[in-house]
Design a protein around this motif. Structure first.
Motif, PDB file in Angstrom:
ATOM      1  N   ALA A 342     -11.071   6.559  -6.185  1.00  0.00           N
ATOM      2  CA  ALA A 342     -10.495   7.075  -7.359  1.00  0.00           C
ATOM      3  C   ALA A 342     -11.638   7.900  -8.012  1.00  0.00           C
ATOM      4  O   ALA A 342     -11.452   9.150  -8.854  1.00  0.00           O
ATOM      5  CB  ALA A 342      -9.983   5.976  -8.292  1.00  0.00           C
ATOM      6  N   MET A 407      -7.350   9.290  -1.629  1.00  0.00           N
ATOM      7  CA  MET A 407      -6.620   8.078  -2.118  1.00  0.00           C
ATOM      8  C   MET A 407      -5.653   7.471  -1.348  1.00  0.00           C
ATOM      9  O   MET A 407      -5.533   6.511  -0.975  1.00  0.00           O
ATOM     10  CB  MET A 407      -5.766   8.804  -3.436  1.00  0.00           C
ATOM     11  N   TYR A 412      -3.320   4.166  -0.905  1.00  0.00           N
ATOM     12  CA  TYR A 412      -2.545   4.702  -2.148  1.00  0.00           C
ATOM     13  C   TYR A 412      -1.594   5.743  -2.087  1.00  0.00           C
ATOM     14  O   TYR A 412      -1.595   6.488  -1.047  1.00  0.00           O
ATOM     15  CB  TYR A 412      -3.514   4.861  -3.576  1.00  0.00           C
ATOM     16  N   GLN A 417       0.651   3.791  -6.994  1.00  0.00           N
ATOM     17  CA  GLN A 417      -0.491   4.398  -7.693  1.00  0.00           C
ATOM     18  C   GLN A 417      -1.812   3.463  -8.056  1.00  0.00           C
ATOM     19  O   GLN A 417      -1.284   2.562  -8.464  1.00  0.00           O
ATOM     20  CB  GLN A 417       0.152   5.343  -8.682  1.00  0.00           C
ATOM     21  N   TYR A 418      -2.624   4.160  -8.060  1.00  0.00           N
ATOM     22  CA  TYR A 418      -4.081   3.484  -8.685  1.00  0.00           C
ATOM     23  C   TYR A 418      -4.176   3.980 -10.206  1.00  0.00           C
ATOM     24  O   TYR A 418      -3.602   4.993 -10.713  1.00  0.00           O
ATOM     25  CB  TYR A 418      -5.087   4.264  -7.933  1.00  0.00           C
ATOM     26  N   LEU A 442      -4.977  14.551 -11.766  1.00  0.00           N
ATOM     27  CA  LEU A 442      -4.902  13.465 -10.890  1.00  0.00           C
ATOM     28  C   LEU A 442      -3.614  12.728 -10.425  1.00  0.00           C
ATOM     29  O   LEU A 442      -3.163  11.719  -9.562  1.00  0.00           O
ATOM     30  CB  LEU A 442      -5.758  12.075 -11.420  1.00  0.00           C
ATOM     31  N   ILE A 447      -2.734   8.697  -8.667  1.00  0.00           N
ATOM     32  CA  ILE A 447      -3.616   8.000  -9.803  1.00  0.00           C
ATOM     33  C   ILE A 447      -2.938   8.370 -11.295  1.00  0.00           C
ATOM     34  O   ILE A 447      -2.716   9.596 -11.670  1.00  0.00           O
ATOM     35  CB  ILE A 447      -5.058   8.621  -9.968  1.00  0.00           C
TER      36      ILE A 447
END
Length: 591
Positions: A342, A407, A412, A417-418, A442, A447
Motif C-alpha cells: 500500500a 496491490m 487485493y 480492498q485495502y 488510490l 485502496i
C-alpha cells in the motif's frame, strides 16, 4: 551544580513585572566597539501576521510561530544573519577551536545587557542556560546539547543525563569553554539556534540548584528576559504579540519602535487583514495567490528571486521575494500499520509535480528526497540527477497501473480492498486537497484511503503514541546539513514505544531498515568537520534516501518556497535559506 547564593549583580523584577515600557527610550547607546550609535531610525510599529504561538521559553519552543518572536528577544553566541545559513558571531566576540575539534573556547562581548534590571551577559549565564536545555522538564530540545552537538556529560545506569555534569565551564566572566565527546561538523550552526540563547542565571528555578527569580509561567508567557534587540511587551493567546525596541542593545539598535504580530489562522482573515493594510509584511495564502501576478526583476547569487506582485485586491502592487528555504514536507507511514504494497502504491500514484502545479500553484519544488536540494550532497543538480535517474515510482508521473499491480500481487482486488487512514493537519487546505487527490487515485488501485484531520498538537501526540497510520508533516532545518533531516529516518529513533521518537514510523525488521541503520551509524562515526568525514557522511546520506525509497517509509511530496510580500513603506532585508523565523527585524525600517 551548587545553589546560587550571590545575586548581587542582578535584582528581582520591579513591581511592574519587568515588562518593557510602551515607548522606547530615545538617545544614544554604547555600541559593541565602545562608540555610541543612534538609538533607532524612523520609528513606528512593524505590523506582521503570525500563527498560534505556544511559549516564549527558548528551550521549550518547537514551532516557528513562537520561534519568530523568540528570535527578537533572545540572543545566542552565534546567529544566522537575516536567516542566511552562514553563521556569524553574535554574543561571541571570537572563538578558538582545539586541533581535534572537541574543545571550543568563546570570548564573549563585554557589556551586553539584558532587558530589565538583570545586568550583562556572562559566561556563567550560558552554563545555566545550557543546563536548562539539557535537564529542565520544560526543555524539548535536550538532544540538541546531549546528542546532536554531544557535549561531554555523565549518565546514570539507565543512560539518563546526570544533572550538573555538562562539560561547559565559565573560565571567567567573559570566557566560556565547551568540550564535546567527539567532533561535530555543525557545532557553530547549532549554537545559532535560539535554544542555546543566553538567559540571566537563575531567572527560573526549573533545574537543580536554583529557586528562580520569577515563576516559570510568568517567564514563559508574560515576562521573558533576554539580550536581544527587542524586549517583550505583550502576548495574548490567539490574538497578538508585541515587542519593543531595546535601546541598550549590544549591537545596532532597532530602527522601528516595535514589532506587532496579529495571530490569525484563517486564510481568508489573513488575506483580508493584509488587504486592509493592517500588515506591512505578510504571506498570501495559496487560495488567494495568483502566480500570473508575479514579476521577477532580479535573481541574486543565493537564488533568491525578487520583484513585484500585483495588482492585488486593494489596487496596490506589492514588493515580492521568493526563497527556496531548507525544508521538506512528506507523508509518513507507520510501517506497523500500513503494509508495504500500500505504501508503494501511494508512491506510484503520487505525482509530486502535479501536486506542486495544481494545488500549491508552483510555490515549491517537487520532492523526491527527504534532504532538501540546497543541502543535498553535490547540491540541487545532484539532487535532480539522482532522482530523475533512480526514483523507482515515476519521476513527475502518476503510475496507476503499477500501483494497481503491486496491490494485486499482494492479494487485493475490487472485492478485497485495502484500507488505511491518512491524518492531516486541520489548518491546511493544501494538504486537504493533496489527500483528496491521492485518495481518488488510490481508489483505482484497490485502496480505500480515509482522510481525517486533527489539530496540530493532537496529530503530534497521536504520532508519538503510535496511533497514526499515515500522516502529513514537514521538517524545517535546525542546522543546515542532511543529518538534521535524515535523523528522522534513523530506524531506532522512529520507535514509538520509546520516549520521544523523532518520527512515528516504527521502521525496523527489513533489509532496507538495516541499511539505513548502518548508514546512520556511519554518519555518527564520521562527525568531524573534515573532507574525509564529509565524504563518508555524503555516501551514507544517499544510502538512507535509497533505503527509504525501497520501503516507502516517508513519501516525499514537496520542498516549500517561502515568499514575502510587503508594501512600499517598508525597507526590509532579504531572508535566506534558514527562513523568516531566523530573521531579526532590527534593521527593518518604516517610512
Amino acid at each position: 551544580m551548587s545553589e546560587k547564593s550571590n545575586m548581587s549583580r542582578r535584582s528581582f523584577l520591579k513591581a511592574t513585572g519587568g515588562a518593557a515600557s510602551a515607548v522606547a527610550i530615545t538617545g544614544t547607546a554604547a555600541g559593541q566597539d565602545g562608540t555610541t550609535q543612534q538609538d533607532g531610525g524612523g520609528g513606528g510599529t512593524l505590523n506582521l501576521i503570525n500563527s498560534t504561538m505556544s511559549t516564549l521559553d527558548p528551550v521549550k519552543a518547537t514551532d516557528t510561530a513562537s520561534g519568530t518572536v523568540i528570535q527578537q528577544i533572545f540572543d545566542a553566541l552565534m546567529n544566522y544573519p537575516d536567516g542566511e545559513i552562514e553563521v556569524q558571531n553574535l554574543l561571541a566576540e571570537s572563538f578558538e577551536t582545539s586541533d581535534d575539534f572537541t574543545t571550543y573556547t568563546f570570548n564573549l562581548k563585554q557589556g551586553a545587557p539584558y532587558h530589565g534590571d538583570f545586568g550583562e551577559v556572562t559566561a556563567q549565564d550560558f552554563v545555566y542556560s545550557w543546563e536548562r536545555l539539557a535537564t529542565s522538564e520544560n526543555s524539548r530540545r535536550a538532544y540538541f546539547v546531549l546528542d546532536s552537538i554531544g557535549i561531554q556529560h555523565e549518565t546514570d545506569d539507565e543512560g539518563n543525563y546526570q544533572p550538573g555534569t555538562l562539560a561547559v565551564e565559565a573560565v571567567d566572566d567573559y570566557t566560556l569553554r565547551m568540550t564535546l565527546e567527539e567532533p561535530f561538523h555543525a557545532t557553530l550552526p547549532m549554537l545559532a539556534y535560539t535554544s542555546f540563547a543566553a538567559l540571566p542565571e537563575g531567572i527560573v528555578g526549573d533545574i537543580q540548584g536554583y529557586d528562580g527569580e520569577i515563576p516559570y509561567q510568568q517567564f514563559s508567557t508574560s515576562n521573558p528576559i533576554g539580550a536581544g534587540p527587542f524586549q517583550f511587551e505583550r502576548w495574548q493567546s490567539n490574538d497578538a504579540a508585541e515587542v519593543s525596541r531595546f535601546a541598550d542593545y549590544h549591537g545596532q539598535t532597532a530602527q522601528v519602535d516595535a514589532v506587532n504580530w496579529r495571530i490569525i489562522e484563517d486564510d481568508n482573515a489573513r488575506y483580508t487583514y493584509a488587504m486592509n493594510r493592517n500588515a506591512d509584511v505578510f504571506p498570501i495564502p495559496t487560495p488567494f495567490y495568483d502566480p500570473n501576478k508575479v514579476s521577477i526583476e532580479n535573481t541574486d547569487d543565493l537564488g533568491r528571486r525578487s520583484g513585484t506582485y500585483g495588482p492585488v485586491r486593494n489596487g496596490a502592487t506589492l514588493n515580492y521575494l521568493a526563497v527556496a528555504t531548507i525544508n521538506s514536507f512528506y507523508i509518513g507511514f507507520n510501517t506497523n500499520q500500513v503494509e508495504k504494497p500500500a505504501r508503494q502504491a501511494a508512491a506510484y500514484a503520487m505525482n509530486q509535480q502535479q501536486v506542486i502545479e495544481q494545488i500549491f500553484k508552483g510555490r515549491g519544488q517537487a520532492s523526491y528526497h527527504f534532504t532538501p536540494p540546497n543541502i543535498y550532497p553535490g547540491g540541487p543538480d545532484a539532487y535532480n540527477q539522482h532522482a530523475e535517474q533512480n526514483y523507482p515510482y515515476g519521476y513527475n508521473a502518476t503510475q496507476i497501473d503499477q500501483a494497481r499491480q503491486v496491490m494485486e500481487e499482494a492479494g487485493y482486488g475490487p472485492n478485497n480492498q485495502y484500507q488505511f487512514t491518512f491524518t492531516i493537519y486541520s489548518g491546511s487546505d493544501t494538504w486537504q486537497q493533496t489527500a483528496q487527490l491521492l485518495r481518488d487515485q488510490l481508489a483505482s488501485a484497490h485502496i480505500q484511503m480515509n482522510v481525517e484531520s486533527a489539530p496540530f498538537s493532537t496529530l503530534l501526540q497521536r504520532g508519538r503514541e503510535g496511533n497514526l497510520q499515515a500522516y502529513s508533516l514537514g521538517w524545517i532545518m535546525d542546522w543546515p546539513a542532511p543529518d538534521n533531516f535524515l535523523q528522522l529516518l534513523n530506524p531506532p529513533q522512529t520507535d514509538t514505544s520509546q520516549d520521544a521518537p523523532i518520527s512515528y514510523v516504527n521502521w525496523s525488521g527489513t533489509e532496507a531498515a538495516q541499511q539505513a541503520t548502518s548508514a546512520y551509524e556511519q554518519i555518527q562515526d564520521n562527525p568531524a568537520p573534515t573532507d574525509e568525514a564529509e565524504a563518508a557522511r555524503n555516501e551514507s546520506y544517499v544510502t538512507i534516501e535509497e533505503a527509504n525509497w525501497q520501503d516507502v517509509v516517508f513519501l516525499p511530496v514537496y520542498h516549500r518556497t517561502d515568499e514575502r510580500f510587503w508594501y512600499d513603506n517598508v525597507s526590509i532585508e532579504k531572508f535566506g535559506g534558514a527562513g523568516t523565523s531566523r530573521q531579526m527585524y532590527d534593521t527593518t525600517e518604516l517610512e
